[in-house]
Design a protein around this motif. Structure first.
Motif, PDB file in Angstrom:
ATOM      1  N   LYS A 286       0.802  -1.219   0.000  1.00  0.00           N
ATOM      2  CA  LYS A 286       0.000   0.000   0.000  1.00  0.00           C
ATOM      3  C   LYS A 286       0.841   1.279   0.000  1.00  0.00           C
ATOM      4  CE  LYS A 286      -3.769  -2.289   2.516  1.00  0.00           C
ATOM      5  NZ  LYS A 286      -4.561  -2.307   3.764  1.00  0.00           N
ATOM      6  N   VAL A 287       2.157   1.143   0.128  1.00  0.00           N
ATOM      7  CA  VAL A 287       3.043   2.313   0.155  1.00  0.00           C
ATOM      8  C   VAL A 287       4.001   2.227  -1.024  1.00  0.00           C
ATOM      9  CG1 VAL A 287       4.936   3.413   1.419  1.00  0.00           C
ATOM     10  CG2 VAL A 287       2.889   2.676   2.639  1.00  0.00           C
ATOM     11  N   PRO A 288       3.916   3.174  -1.969  1.00  0.00           N
ATOM     12  CA  PRO A 288       4.796   3.094  -3.147  1.00  0.00           C
ATOM     13  C   PRO A 288       6.252   3.427  -2.858  1.00  0.00           C
ATOM     14  CG  PRO A 288       2.818   4.380  -3.608  1.00  0.00           C
ATOM     15  CD  PRO A 288       2.884   4.212  -2.119  1.00  0.00           C
ATOM     16  N   MET A 289       6.488   4.461  -2.059  1.00  0.00           N
ATOM     17  CA  MET A 289       7.854   4.881  -1.723  1.00  0.00           C
ATOM     18  C   MET A 289       7.876   5.334  -0.267  1.00  0.00           C
ATOM     19  SD  MET A 289       9.557   7.230  -4.709  1.00  0.00           S
ATOM     20  CE  MET A 289       8.306   8.509  -4.663  1.00  0.00           C
ATOM     21  N   THR A 290       8.974   5.004   0.441  1.00  0.00           N
ATOM     22  CA  THR A 290       9.109   5.454   1.818  1.00  0.00           C
ATOM     23  C   THR A 290      10.572   5.647   2.167  1.00  0.00           C
ATOM     24  OG1 THR A 290       8.612   4.949   4.145  1.00  0.00           O
ATOM     25  CG2 THR A 290       9.015   3.073   2.686  1.00  0.00           C
ATOM     26  N   LEU A 291      10.842   6.705   2.897  1.00  0.00           N
ATOM     27  CA  LEU A 291      12.209   6.969   3.377  1.00  0.00           C
ATOM     28  C   LEU A 291      12.436   6.137   4.631  1.00  0.00           C
ATOM     29  CD1 LEU A 291      14.847   8.752   3.350  1.00  0.00           C
ATOM     30  CD2 LEU A 291      13.622  10.256   4.947  1.00  0.00           C
ATOM     31  N   GLN A 292      13.497   5.326   4.620  1.00  0.00           N
ATOM     32  CA  GLN A 292      13.781   4.461   5.769  1.00  0.00           C
ATOM     33  C   GLN A 292      15.291   4.292   5.942  1.00  0.00           C
ATOM     34  OE1 GLN A 292      11.434   3.195   7.814  1.00  0.00           O
ATOM     35  NE2 GLN A 292       9.646   3.813   6.589  1.00  0.00           N
ATOM     36  N   GLY A 293      15.674   3.852   7.108  1.00  0.00           N
ATOM     37  CA  GLY A 293      17.056   3.458   7.332  1.00  0.00           C
ATOM     38  C   GLY A 293      17.322   2.103   6.699  1.00  0.00           C
ATOM     39  N   GLN A 294      18.591   1.830   6.422  1.00  0.00           N
ATOM     40  CA  GLN A 294      18.957   0.594   5.727  1.00  0.00           C
ATOM     41  C   GLN A 294      18.601  -0.666   6.513  1.00  0.00           C
ATOM     42  OE1 GLN A 294      21.376   2.127   7.614  1.00  0.00           O
ATOM     43  NE2 GLN A 294      21.427   0.333   8.906  1.00  0.00           N
ATOM     44  N   TRP A 295      18.427  -0.544   7.829  1.00  0.00           N
ATOM     45  CA  TRP A 295      18.129  -1.718   8.642  1.00  0.00           C
ATOM     46  C   TRP A 295      16.788  -2.345   8.273  1.00  0.00           C
ATOM     47  CZ3 TRP A 295      18.667   3.284  10.509  1.00  0.00           C
ATOM     48  CH2 TRP A 295      17.505   3.936  10.905  1.00  0.00           C
ATOM     49  N   VAL A 296      15.927  -1.589   7.617  1.00  0.00           N
ATOM     50  CA  VAL A 296      14.632  -2.116   7.177  1.00  0.00           C
ATOM     51  C   VAL A 296      14.820  -3.276   6.199  1.00  0.00           C
ATOM     52  CG1 VAL A 296      12.640  -1.524   5.735  1.00  0.00           C
ATOM     53  CG2 VAL A 296      13.318  -0.007   7.585  1.00  0.00           C
ATOM     54  N   ALA A 297      15.909  -3.269   5.444  1.00  0.00           N
ATOM     55  CA  ALA A 297      16.134  -4.334   4.456  1.00  0.00           C
ATOM     56  C   ALA A 297      16.191  -5.704   5.114  1.00  0.00           C
ATOM     57  CB  ALA A 297      17.434  -4.060   3.691  1.00  0.00           C
ATOM     58  N   ASP A 298      16.844  -5.784   6.273  1.00  0.00           N
ATOM     59  CA  ASP A 298      16.949  -7.065   6.986  1.00  0.00           C
ATOM     60  C   ASP A 298      15.557  -7.602   7.313  1.00  0.00           C
ATOM     61  OD1 ASP A 298      18.019  -9.232   8.493  1.00  0.00           O
ATOM     62  OD2 ASP A 298      17.816  -8.050  10.332  1.00  0.00           O
ATOM     63  N   ASP A 299      14.694  -6.718   7.813  1.00  0.00           N
ATOM     64  CA  ASP A 299      13.333  -7.139   8.166  1.00  0.00           C
ATOM     65  C   ASP A 299      12.542  -7.536   6.924  1.00  0.00           C
ATOM     66  OD1 ASP A 299      10.998  -7.364   9.993  1.00  0.00           O
ATOM     67  OD2 ASP A 299      10.267  -5.669   8.807  1.00  0.00           O
ATOM     68  N   LEU A 300      12.679  -6.764   5.848  1.00  0.00           N
ATOM     69  CA  LEU A 300      11.940  -7.092   4.624  1.00  0.00           C
ATOM     70  C   LEU A 300      12.371  -8.444   4.058  1.00  0.00           C
ATOM     71  CD1 LEU A 300      11.886  -3.615   2.815  1.00  0.00           C
ATOM     72  CD2 LEU A 300       9.918  -4.834   3.782  1.00  0.00           C
ATOM     73  N   ILE A 301      13.667  -8.698   4.087  1.00  0.00           N
ATOM     74  CA  ILE A 301      14.171  -9.985   3.569  1.00  0.00           C
ATOM     75  C   ILE A 301      13.608 -11.145   4.375  1.00  0.00           C
ATOM     76  CG2 ILE A 301      16.275 -11.393   3.398  1.00  0.00           C
ATOM     77  CD1 ILE A 301      17.743  -8.757   2.658  1.00  0.00           C
TER      78      ILE A 301
END
Length: 449
Positions: A286-301
Motif C-alpha cells: 500500500k506504500v509506493p515509496m518510503t524513506l527508511q534506514g537501511q536496517w529495514v532491508a533485513d526485516d523485509l528480507i
C-alpha cells in the motif's frame, strides 16, 4: 543498532539489573579488596608463576542472539591472542545511556561500551572517554581502512574518543509493481529530484476518497539540506560536529517549496501524518515509496510477503551527490588501565567480528570498509544487490551532511524547529518564517541560550 526499538523491562527489574551490572563491573564478588574492576585487571603472575591473561570487559545494547554471535567471534580473537580474555557484561535492558553514564561516573565502566555519536560527544565533553589518538597514529594502516570521513565525527577537540562500528544510512524503499503500473522507471543511483517529485505525483491517488500518498516520510530541515547542497546551496547546518551556524539559502527555500507543493497536492504525507504503520503498509503493497534506514532491508528480507517486489535507491540529486549517515560504535572510559590490549579488541570488533556476524544479521554496513563486503554479499544472496550497491554509493560520497544537531545546545534549538517547521510545510506560516527559525537557532549556537 537496536537501541531505541527494544521493549524494556519494568523499572524495578531494570534497577536490580543495573545494580547487578555495577556489581559485575566492580569485580569484587569474591570479596576481594582490590579496587580494580575486572576489565582493568593488569596481566601478571599468579601464585604458580603463570602469567595471567588480561581481561577486557565489554557491553553492548544488542539482542541476546546478536551478543551470542559477537562472543562466538571473539573466541577466535582469544585463540589468536591467548594473553587477552574478553568478557561480555550482561546487557542493560533500559535507559542504556543513563546506566552507562552512571557506570563511568562511578568508575565501574567496562573497558569497551557501545555508544552513539550524541552520547560520545556528551561524555567526551566531560573528559570521561579514553583518548585513542596516539595508538591510532601508530596503526595508520588500520585507520585508513574505514570509509573516508566516517571517523571524523569520533574526534572531540582533536582527540579520538572512540571508533565507529556500524553506519546508519537513509534512502528510499519502493514497490516495484507500483512503478510498473504507473509506467515509471525504477529509481536508481543518480536519479534526480525532478524524477523523484514526478514519481510522487504519479504514485499518489485519491480513489473513493481514500488518500494514498506517493511518498511516505518524515521531513526535517536536515533532509531538505540534501536538496539545497545538491543544488549548490548552503547546508542547513555548516558542520556535523559543533556547527557554527544554520543557513536558509535560496536552494534550501526552493527545496522547501517543492516539498510544500507535494504535501498540498497529496503527493506526500503532511508532517502531522502518523507514520507508525508505514512499514507494515509497505509490506501489504500500500506504500509506493518510503524513506527508511537501511536496517529495514533485513526485516523485509526475513518477513515481507514473497509476492512483494521491492527495491532500494539512495536519495536523488539535483546536480551533485550529498548524503546523510550516522554511526554507532565503541568507546572506553578515561580510567582505562590496559589500552594496548583493549585497542586490539577494538580493532577485531570493527573488522573481523563484523565481517563474521553481519552476513547472518545484515542490519547495517560496517564503518570498516572491507568488513562490509560480506554484508553486501549477504544482501546480494538474498536477491537485493541494489541495497548493498546503494549503501556503498552513499558511504563513498564526498559530501556528507549532519543528520541532526549533535551539540550540547541541541535541546535548546529543536523547540524553534518544532514551532515553525510543520506550519511552514503545511502552508500555515509564510516561507519567511524559515529565516526567523534560523535566527533563533543561531542565537542558541552563539550564546548557548
Amino acid at each position: 543498532m537496536r537501541q531505541g526499538v527494544r521493549k524494556w523491562a519494568s523499572g524495578i527489574i531494570a534497577l536490580l539489573l543495573f545494580s547487578s551490572l555495577l556489581a559485575a563491573c566492580g569485580g569484587n564478588s569474591g570479596g576481594s579488596s582490590s579496587p580494580a574492576s575486572p576489565g582493568n585487571t593488569p596481566s601478571g603472575e599468579d601464585n604458580t608463576g603463570s602469567k595471567k591473561p588480561v581481561e577486557v570487559t565489554m557491553i553492548t545494547w544488542e539482542s541476546a542472539a546478536m551478543n551470542e554471535k559477537i562472543m562466538a567471534s571473539m573466541k577466535k580473537f582469544e585463540e589468536e591472542n591467548p594473553d587477552i580474555k574478553v568478557k561480555l557484561i550482561p546487557t542493560p535492558l533500559d535507559n542504556y545511556g543513563v546506566k552507562i553514564n552512571g557506570m563511568i561516573t562511578a568508575k565501574k565502566a567496562p573497558d569497551i561500551f557501545m555508544t552513539g555519536n550524541d552520547m560520545l560527544l556528551d561524555n567526551a565533553g566531560k573528559g570521561l572517554l579514553y583518548d585513542w589518538t596516539e595508538l591510532a597514529a601508530q596503526d595508520k594502516a588500520f585507520m585508513e581502512g574505514f570509509y573516508d570521513g566516517v571517523v571524523d565525527s569520533w574526534y572531540y577537540e582533536g582527540k579520538l574518543v572512540g571508533l565507529p562500528g556500524l553506519l546508519n544510512t537513509y534512502g528510499i524503499f519502493y514497490n516495484k509493481k507500483s512503478f510498473q503500473d504507473a509506467g515509471l522507471p525504477e529509481p536508481k543511483i543518480g536519479w534526480t529530484y525532478d524524477e523523484f517529485f514526478t514519481a510522487m505525483e504519479k504514485l499518489s491517488s485519491n480513489q473513493g476518497g481514500v488518500q494514498q500518498f506517493g511518498y511516505y516520510a518524515p521531513l526535517d530541515p536536515f533532509h531538505v539540506s540534501l536538496y539545497s547542497v545538491s543544488a549548490g546551496g548552503a547546508p542547513f547546518a555548516d558542520a556535523i560536529i559543533n556547527p557554527t551556524k544554520v543557513e536558509i539559502s535560496d536552494p534550501f527555500r526552493e527545496g522547501v517549496e517543492k516539498y510544500k507543493s507535494a504535501i498540498a497536492n497529496g503527493h506526500m504525507n503532511p508532517p502531522t501524518f502518523d507514520l507508525t504503520n508505514a512499514m507494515s503498509s509497505f509490506k501489504q503493497g500500500k506504500v509506493p515509496m518510503t524513506l527508511q534506514g537501511q536496517w529495514v532491508a533485513d526485516d523485509l528480507i526475513r518477513t515481507a510477503p514473497k509476492e512483494l517486489e521491492w527495491g532500494y535507491a539512495p536519495m536523488p540529486v539535483v546536480n551533485s551527490q550529498t548524503e546523510i549517515y550516522d554511526a554507532v560504535g565503541w568507546s572506553s572510559p578515561a580510567t582505562l588501565k590496559n589500552p594496548e590490549a583493549v585497542w586490539k579488541v577494538l580493532k577485531y570488533l570493527d573488522s573481523k567480528m563484523y565481517e563474521e556476524v553481519l552476513p547472518s544479521t545484515p542490519v547495517a554496513p560496517a564503518a570498516y570498509q572491507a568488513s562490509s563486503a560480506a554484508y553486501y554479499e549477504a544482501l546480494k544472496t538474498a536477491g537485493h544487490p541494489e541495497v548493498g550497491e546503494g549503501l556503498d554509493h552513499i558511504l563513498k560520497s564526498q559530501n556528507t551532511q549532519p543528520v541532526r544537531f549533535l551539540s550540547t545546545w541541541a535541546g535548546k534549538a529543536y523547540p524553534f524547529i518544532e514551532a515553525s517547521w510543520k506550519n511552514i510545510l503545511m502552508g500555515k506560516a509564510p516561507i519567511t518564517e524559515l529565516d526567523v527559525m534560523a535566527e533563533k537557532i543561531n542565537k542558541v549556537i552563539t550564546t548557548g541560550k
